[in-house]
Design an enzyme around this catalytic site. Structure first.
Site, short mmCIF file in Angstrom:
data_model
loop_
_atom_site.label_atom_id
_atom_site.label_comp_id
_atom_site.label_asym_id
_atom_site.label_seq_id
_atom_site.Cartn_x
_atom_site.Cartn_y
_atom_site.Cartn_z
N HIS A 20 2.51 29.11 -17.56
CA HIS A 20 3.52 28.35 -18.29
C HIS A 20 4.90 28.69 -17.75
CE1 HIS A 20 5.48 26.33 -21.61
NE2 HIS A 20 6.23 27.39 -21.78
N GLY A 62 0.86 -1.19 0.00
CA GLY A 62 0.00 0.00 0.00
C GLY A 62 0.89 1.24 0.00
N VAL A 122 0.43 -3.38 6.54
CA VAL A 122 -0.73 -4.04 5.92
C VAL A 122 -2.03 -3.30 6.25
CG1 VAL A 122 0.32 -6.32 5.75
CG2 VAL A 122 -0.86 -5.68 7.86
N GLY A 123 -1.90 -2.05 6.62
CA GLY A 123 -3.10 -1.25 6.88
C GLY A 123 -3.09 -0.69 8.29
#
Ligand SMILES: Cc1cc2nc3c(=O)[nH]c(=O)nc-3n(C[C@H](O)[C@H](O)[C@H](O)COP(=O)(O)OP(=O)(O)OC[C@H]3O[C@@H](n4cnc5c(N)ncnc54)[C@H](O)[C@@H]3O)c2cc1C
Length: 469
Positions: free
Chosen positions: A448, A190, A274-275
């Site tokens: 730009h 992740g 893993v989270g």
């Protein structure tokens, strides 16, 4: 005897949700107490967003210099010798950034007349808690409570954090290593695992990534993640996709590969990312009688729980677990408590991966649009953008993409991948939140040379008349 404080508002958790709520409440004249068990700033400031981005920045500089020393020289810049990395100094610089922001948060809270208590709050009733401070216990009785207790890294049962002599670390451990590991295995591809894995690869570690699913960054579409995957492959980061982490061994991490073979990946450290899980246990939530929405504290669109005067915000109430969502909810709830009419109803919340290259997304991708809604999609490669090329950033396969409803050209989503593109996040969020249509973006004169011209060109492309491709 324990000191007792009565207050209009008690905020538990001093992360980007809680400290922002407390500052806003203070600005609005609410008598506010903020409690945190650790340093003010929470996961984000102390062991998440900020230290990781500082490390990523330093790693990028080191990599650039290493390239200038090793190869034929780029941009006409040749370094006579390989740069020397004093990692302790790098970490001290990173800690300095964190300290400075922590000091800033402390000062802002003071200016807003917020009283802070250092210690863990444990609730015995919905609006009553005790904080074990260094000076003894303090009982806080509040008319309103905001719970901003955040989240914690998910632990794998077979790879527990903090085993004495063990190799397994969380993101917090990875942000406080004493030296760059020779071999780092990252479990979980992740954004947190890849951001840190890429940073350590740039710092010279041999990095291997293990992921149970068959692709990296599984929450993003493959077109967006392809440039990141190419960077990993080009820079020797080994990927084991569809693989299962089995457990720690003395030599490293045992895995089962996609084709069922057992293999041991050599590692000095095994970083498990893993989270994250909501921090909803261990501080008396049960005594507060709050309802749950799966693992999260259940709230309505005002972040109110069913208990009058008790609110919850940030990671503890659900996805996306991102700092800016927590802060937005914090600010809103403070205003609600002060009597304003507010609800949490963003059109979309932008997300950024500070990988190499970076990814920014907001709203719907082409595959996420509900069935029956016809779309037009415009995609513009950064290889055709002067600013990207002038920053040596156009050759990584990066692009910007706009997804709009065909019927009225209303923009439904914007995505980009490329070096240095995280700063497009503000423009993306603004366009979605203001309800822009393709013609709005096409009609805005973009400066730009900037990467934002790519956004303009993607809208022109969707309208069928891009100029530079
Ligand atoms: C490595 C890493 C990188 C990240 N990068 C990003 C990024 O780039 N962008 C982004 O948007 N998000 C990022 N995040 C996620 C982000 O950190 C979280 O979404 C954010 O911190 C959530 O804020 P919060 O206020 O809900 O909780 P937290 O920041 O987790 O704060 C909760 C606080 O509550 C305190 N607490 C909990 N319970 C108690 C109690 N009972 N008594 C007293 N105090 C208590 C804790 O000590 C903590 O300080 C990252 C996370 C990690 C780990």
């Amino acid at each position: 005897m324990a000191e007792t404080i009565k207050t209009s508002l008690l905020v538990v958790g001093g992360g980007p949700g809680g400290y922002v709520a407390a500052i806003r409440a203070g600005q609005l004249g609410l008598d506010t107490v903020l409690v945190d068990a650790e340093r003010l700033g929470g996961t984000c400031l102390i062991r998440g967003c900020i230290p990781s981005k500082a490390l990523i920045h330093a790693a990028g500089l080191y990599e650039e210099m290493t390239l200038a020393a090793a190869g034929p020289g780029r941009f006409g810049i040749h370094l006579g010798a390989k740069p020397e990395l004093d990692f302790a100094e790098t970490m001290a610089w990173k800690d300095g950034v964190v300290d400075r922001l922590n000091g800033g948060v402390t000062a802002l809270l003071k200016r807003a007349k917020v009283r802070t208590l250092a210690g863990k709050a444990v609730f015995s009733e919905a609006k009553r808690c005790t904080v074990e401070t260094a000076d003894g216990p303090v009982t806080v009785l509040a008319e309103n409570v905001i719970l901003a207790t955040g989240s914690l890294p998910v632990e794998l049962p077979n790879l527990p954090f903090g085993r004495p002599g063990g190799k397994v670390i969380s993101s917090t451990g990875a942000l406080s290593l004493a030296k760059v590991p020779e071999r780092l295995v990252v479990v979980g591809a992740g954004y947190i695992g890849l951001e840190l894995g890429i940073a350590y690869a740039k710092l010279g570690a041999q990095v291997t990534v293990v992921e149970a699913q068959d692709r990296i960054l599984p929450l993003y579409d493959t077109q967006l993640t392809q440039p990141v995957r190419r960077w990993l492959e080009k820079h020797g980061v080994a990927l084991h996709l569809g693989a299962k982490a089995l457990g720690e061994e003395s030599a490293g991490l045992a895995i089962e590969t996609r084709d069922g073979h057992r293999q041991v990946l050599p590692a000095d450290h095994i970083l498990v990312t893993v989270g994250r899980r909501p921090h909803a246990e261990g501080w008396g939530r049960e005594a507060m009688g709050l309802a749950m929405n799966g693992r999260f504290i259940a709230v309505d669109d005002r972040c109110a729980t069913p208990t009058t005067g008790v609110y919850a915000i940030g990671d503890v109430v659900g996805e996306p677990m991102l700092a800016h969502k927590a802060s937005a909810q914090g600010e809103m709830v403070a205003e609600i408590i002060a009597g304003h009419r507010r609800r949490f109803d963003p059109v979309a919340i932008v997300a950024v991966c500070f990988t190499e290259p970076e990814i920014v997304t907001v709203g719907l991708g082409p595959d996420e649009v509900p069935a029956g809604v016809e779309t037009v999609v415009g995609q513009f490669p950064f290889a055709a953008n002067g600013r990207a090329l002038s920053m040596d950033a156009g050759d990584d396969g990066g692009f910007v993409r706009v997804v709009a409803r065909k019927a009225d050209h209303r923009i439904l989503g914007l995505q980009a991948v490329g070096r240095h593109i995280s700063e497009l996040a503000g423009q993306f969020a603004t366009l979605l939140e203001m309800g822009a249509v393709l013609e709005d973006v096409a009609g805005i004169i973009h400066a730009h040379p900037t990467l934002s011209e790519g956004v303009n060109e993607s809208a022109l492309k969707a309208l069928g008349h891009a100029i530079h491709i």
